[in-house]
Design a protein around this motif. Structure first.
Motif, PDB file in Angstrom:
ATOM      1  N   SER A 257      -2.317   5.082   2.331  1.00  0.00           N
ATOM      2  CA  SER A 257      -3.683   5.113   1.791  1.00  0.00           C
ATOM      3  C   SER A 257      -4.019   6.539   1.357  1.00  0.00           C
ATOM      4  O   SER A 257      -3.398   7.501   1.822  1.00  0.00           O
ATOM      5  CB  SER A 257      -4.673   4.641   2.863  1.00  0.00           C
ATOM      6  OG  SER A 257      -4.314   3.354   3.334  1.00  0.00           O
ATOM      7  N   PRO A 258      -4.999   6.706   0.482  1.00  0.00           N
ATOM      8  CA  PRO A 258      -5.327   8.058  -0.003  1.00  0.00           C
ATOM      9  C   PRO A 258      -5.623   9.059   1.113  1.00  0.00           C
ATOM     10  O   PRO A 258      -5.317  10.243   0.967  1.00  0.00           O
ATOM     11  CB  PRO A 258      -6.559   7.816  -0.879  1.00  0.00           C
ATOM     12  CG  PRO A 258      -6.371   6.427  -1.408  1.00  0.00           C
ATOM     13  CD  PRO A 258      -5.739   5.658  -0.279  1.00  0.00           C
ATOM     14  N   HIS A 259      -6.179   8.597   2.233  1.00  0.00           N
ATOM     15  CA  HIS A 259      -6.554   9.541   3.285  1.00  0.00           C
ATOM     16  C   HIS A 259      -5.365  10.026   4.114  1.00  0.00           C
ATOM     17  O   HIS A 259      -5.465  11.051   4.797  1.00  0.00           O
ATOM     18  CB  HIS A 259      -7.600   8.907   4.218  1.00  0.00           C
ATOM     19  CG  HIS A 259      -7.033   7.872   5.143  1.00  0.00           C
ATOM     20  ND1 HIS A 259      -6.833   6.572   4.744  1.00  0.00           N
ATOM     21  CD2 HIS A 259      -6.622   7.937   6.439  1.00  0.00           C
ATOM     22  CE1 HIS A 259      -6.328   5.878   5.753  1.00  0.00           C
ATOM     23  NE2 HIS A 259      -6.191   6.679   6.782  1.00  0.00           N
ATOM     24  N   ASN A 260      -4.249   9.303   4.094  1.00  0.00           N
ATOM     25  CA  ASN A 260      -3.106   9.713   4.912  1.00  0.00           C
ATOM     26  C   ASN A 260      -1.808   9.779   4.113  1.00  0.00           C
ATOM     27  O   ASN A 260      -0.724   9.567   4.641  1.00  0.00           O
ATOM     28  CB  ASN A 260      -2.936   8.793   6.122  1.00  0.00           C
ATOM     29  CG  ASN A 260      -2.725   7.335   5.733  1.00  0.00           C
ATOM     30  OD1 ASN A 260      -2.634   7.012   4.548  1.00  0.00           O
ATOM     31  ND2 ASN A 260      -2.648   6.462   6.721  1.00  0.00           N
ATOM     32  N   SER A 261      -1.926  10.077   2.824  1.00  0.00           N
ATOM     33  CA  SER A 261      -0.769  10.205   1.952  1.00  0.00           C
ATOM     34  C   SER A 261      -0.277  11.651   1.941  1.00  0.00           C
ATOM     35  O   SER A 261      -0.990  12.558   1.520  1.00  0.00           O
ATOM     36  CB  SER A 261      -1.128   9.775   0.523  1.00  0.00           C
ATOM     37  OG  SER A 261      -0.124  10.179  -0.391  1.00  0.00           O
ATOM     38  N   LYS A 264      -0.066  12.767  -1.778  1.00  0.00           N
ATOM     39  CA  LYS A 264      -1.367  13.159  -2.326  1.00  0.00           C
ATOM     40  C   LYS A 264      -1.796  14.522  -1.769  1.00  0.00           C
ATOM     41  O   LYS A 264      -2.352  15.362  -2.495  1.00  0.00           O
ATOM     42  CB  LYS A 264      -2.417  12.098  -1.984  1.00  0.00           C
ATOM     43  CG  LYS A 264      -3.814  12.373  -2.539  1.00  0.00           C
ATOM     44  CD  LYS A 264      -4.761  11.234  -2.192  1.00  0.00           C
ATOM     45  CE  LYS A 264      -6.151  11.453  -2.802  1.00  0.00           C
ATOM     46  NZ  LYS A 264      -6.835  12.620  -2.222  1.00  0.00           N
ATOM     47  N   TYR A 265      -1.525  14.747  -0.499  1.00  0.00           N
ATOM     48  CA  TYR A 265      -1.874  16.013   0.133  1.00  0.00           C
ATOM     49  C   TYR A 265      -1.112  17.167  -0.519  1.00  0.00           C
ATOM     50  O   TYR A 265      -1.684  18.230  -0.809  1.00  0.00           O
ATOM     51  CB  TYR A 265      -1.551  15.928   1.624  1.00  0.00           C
ATOM     52  CG  TYR A 265      -1.974  17.133   2.440  1.00  0.00           C
ATOM     53  CD1 TYR A 265      -3.299  17.324   2.799  1.00  0.00           C
ATOM     54  CD2 TYR A 265      -1.035  18.061   2.858  1.00  0.00           C
ATOM     55  CE1 TYR A 265      -3.686  18.418   3.562  1.00  0.00           C
ATOM     56  CE2 TYR A 265      -1.409  19.167   3.621  1.00  0.00           C
ATOM     57  CZ  TYR A 265      -2.739  19.326   3.968  1.00  0.00           C
ATOM     58  OH  TYR A 265      -3.108  20.424   4.713  1.00  0.00           O
ATOM     59  N   GLU A 510      -1.935  13.061   9.183  1.00  0.00           N
ATOM     60  CA  GLU A 510      -2.850  13.789   8.318  1.00  0.00           C
ATOM     61  C   GLU A 510      -3.840  14.651   9.097  1.00  0.00           C
ATOM     62  O   GLU A 510      -4.183  14.351  10.242  1.00  0.00           O
ATOM     63  CB  GLU A 510      -3.626  12.803   7.439  1.00  0.00           C
ATOM     64  CG  GLU A 510      -4.677  11.970   8.161  1.00  0.00           C
ATOM     65  CD  GLU A 510      -4.120  10.770   8.895  1.00  0.00           C
ATOM     66  OE1 GLU A 510      -4.927   9.984   9.433  1.00  0.00           O
ATOM     67  OE2 GLU A 510      -2.880  10.629   8.937  1.00  0.00           O
ATOM     68  N   HIS A 513      -6.717  13.701  12.032  1.00  0.00           N
ATOM     69  CA  HIS A 513      -6.292  12.620  12.913  1.00  0.00           C
ATOM     70  C   HIS A 513      -6.489  13.066  14.360  1.00  0.00           C
ATOM     71  O   HIS A 513      -6.072  14.139  14.762  1.00  0.00           O
ATOM     72  CB  HIS A 513      -4.819  12.302  12.658  1.00  0.00           C
ATOM     73  CG  HIS A 513      -4.377  10.974  13.195  1.00  0.00           C
ATOM     74  ND1 HIS A 513      -4.362  10.680  14.539  1.00  0.00           N
ATOM     75  CD2 HIS A 513      -3.925   9.859  12.564  1.00  0.00           C
ATOM     76  CE1 HIS A 513      -3.919   9.449  14.716  1.00  0.00           C
ATOM     77  NE2 HIS A 513      -3.658   8.919  13.531  1.00  0.00           N
TER      78      HIS A 513
END
Length: 588
Positions: A257-261, A264-265, A510, A513
């Protein structure tokens, strides 16, 4: 490698292969020969060890006395009914990681006696299957594992009448929990019968809410797709990052997901990111081997990255088996004076397989021969075989707790993105998996300098690049002490990080967390060796995710930011083929 078991050359070899394949199907790919030899080894050596048997008798008597004293103390406490009366202390205090009987209901009579009796039985069987003079360590582990798994069948947690939490729920709800559990069981059986996804999987879809970091596929061959991700910052570090995930899993474990990629990070921190997405192999890919994953996987991807970002060295990241492949590639490149890499990062990846952890229970020559015979029929290792092995290794959590919570308590836990990814399993080509098991697990060719690339062996001692190496505390696939052995195989600068969590949750870690922490220490090329226990004592502990620490490590080894490179390199044959996440990741 015993290639005949994979590809029979004549009728007699084919006869043997067919018989082994039949046995594998009947035993769920568990070698009966391994089980029998392990039992005979253990039983005969135990029979010839009167001192050990006397120790076990004394342990059993001591446990009986402890249990009787506990029973007496508990009975007295119940009869006294005195306010503030302290209950009798438990004979067995399990480690903090053992959560099975933590609920307060298990401290009430008679469930305290039941769970303590069970823990004492586990304790006795552990003693009975370990430290027996003359027994092969591998056979001892197999017998001990089998004993503990059989004992779990009789755990008081697994029966309604002996599980106080389930009884309390049943009384409170008038049995409605059991009705729900029965309906859940029926639904799960129907889903399995028609090959439908597990409950909750419909809430997740690759490209919809999983693996949604924008990018383009710029290379596709018969083994992999290479994704280049769209920059989100005005400037990026000139050195790109190439990610090599394991092919035993879908790559989007690193782009959930975008929050734990993690991908993406990385992009958000000003890095140009490329990632390999492996094809989910079928019968047509049965002949793909480790050399193919090296040449048509890693090297093909590296050539594309070099075309898009010319004259810049590359930071390479390998996860799990992808990290092992990266170490092989880096050693071969060092041998051949190929200096295109700037650094290598390895996440939960082993290079020395002399102590591979719990997976070694399922890997010896007899077991591998059985797997090879079955893979000769199918052309690949099935997803069910992979999932079954991992489920057995964590049966308390993945099997028994699931059954109890879902069917007895009547609670269906919502599926998370990590669970949805875990259910999206992959296969492995027959030739590659056989080579992997024999060359790495059984023969340890890489650590011993026998692994061939291009007809010549490679040695990790040739690697001089800075290495970022991550281990996770509760990893059952790549135990951190095994991962740590890379310190013995190269004199390069190594930043070793140990984070809490397991093989997957420790990596998908991420910032923000809760309850995350890690230790980190860098060994310079001139420093002396620290053993893992010494490292634990010396490495400072930090709260939070290891991701920012890795980003800082990359930044220190990268040039000043500049304008982002173009998407793809059409003139060199790397034009955009289609949007991320590509097509291979969607294959079932």
């Amino acid at each position: 490698m015993n290639i005949h078991s994979l590809f029979p050359a004549n009728a007699t070899e084919q006869m043997d292969q067919r018989l082994h394949a039949t046995v594998a199907r009947a035993t769920s790919s568990v070698s009966p020969t391994l089980v029998l030899l392990s039992y005979i080894d253990w039983a005969t050596h135990l029979a010839a060890a009167p001192g050990k048997r006397l120790d076990l008798l004394q342990l059993a008597i001591g446990q009986s006395l402890l249990l009787s004293q506990y029973l007496e103390g508990s009975a007295m406490a119940r009869l006294a009914h005195m306010p503030g009366q302290e209950p009798a202390p438990n004979p067995v205090k399990p480690p903090e990681s053992d959560w099975r009987f933590n609920a307060p209901e298990w401290q009430a009579w008679p469930y305290n006696l039941l769970h303590q009796s069970y823990l004492l039985s586990e304790q006795w069987w552990n003693a009975a299957t370990s430290d027996i003079y003359g027994v092969s360590p591998h056979h001892a582990k197999v017998v001990g594992f089998a004993a503990q798994e059989l004992l779990k069948l009789f755990s008081p947690r697994n029966f309604l009448a002996t599980n106080p939490q389930a009884l309390h729920r049943t009384v409170k709800e008038g049995g409605a929990n059991l009705l729900r559990g029965g309906l859940y069981a029926l639904d799960d059986m129907m889903r399995q019968a028609r090959g439908a996804p597990k409950f909750g999987a419909e809430n997740f879809a690759v490209g919809r809410n999983l693996a949604v970091t924008p990018g383009q596929v710029i290379l596709k061959n018969d083994l992999m797709e290479l994704i280049q991700y769209t920059p989100t910052t005005a400037q990026v570090h000139p050195e790109p990052v190439l990610i090599i995930p394991a092919w035993i899993m879908k790559y989007y474990i690193l782009d959930l997901s975008p929050h734990n990629s993690l991908i993406k990070y990385l992009v958000g921190k000003g890095h140009t990111v490329f990632c390999i997405s492996w094809k989910n192999p079928g019968v047509a890919e049965r002949d793909l081997g480790m050399d193919d994953y090296l040449s048509r996987g890693f090297h093909a991807a590296l050539a594309a990255v070099n075309a898009v970002v010319p004259e810049r060295k590359v930071h390479a990241l390998g996860y799990c088996l992808g990290g092992t492949l990266l170490s092989i590639a880096a050693a071969a490149m060092a041998r051949d004076d190929d200096d295109r890499l700037a650094s290598i990062s390895m996440l939960a990846a082993q290079t020395d397989f002399s102590e591979p952890g719990d997976l070694s229970l399922f890997i010896d020559h007899s077991q591998v021969a059985l797997l090879e015979a079955q893979m000769s029929d199918t052309g690949y290792l099935t997803t069910e075989q992979m999932a079954g092995a991992f489920q057995l290794l964590r049966s308390d959590y993945l099997l028994w707790s699931h059954l109890i919570e879902t069917y007895m308590m009547g609670e269906r836990q919502p599926m998370s993105d990590l669970m949805a990814w875990n259910a999206d399993a992959t296969r492995m080509p027959a030739r590659m998996h056989s080579q992997y098991l024999r060359r790495l697990f059984l023969d340890n060719d890489l650590a011993d300098g026998r692994y061939p690339v291009g007809g010549k062996p490679v040695a990790l001692t040739d690697i001089r690049l800075p290495i970022f190496c991550l281990g996770t505390v509760t990893d059952h696939v790549a135990p951190w002490r095994s991962v740590y052995k890379i310190h013995l195989l190269t004199a390069a600068e190594i930043t070793f990080v140990l984070t809490n969590g397991g093989h997957n949750a420790g990596v998908v870690n991420e910032p923000g967390h809760r309850h995350r922490k890690f230790q980190s220490l860098t060994r310079r090329a001139c420093d002396s060796y620290l053993g893992p226990d010494e490292w634990l004592e010396m490495a400072p502990e930090q709260a939070g995710s290891w991701w920012p620490s890795w980003i800082a490590w990359l930044k220190a080894r990268s040039s000043a930011p500049a304008a982002p490179p173009p998407m793809g390199a059409p003139k060199q044959g790397y034009a955009a083929i289609g949007p991320a996440p590509g097509r291979y990741v969607l294959e079932k």
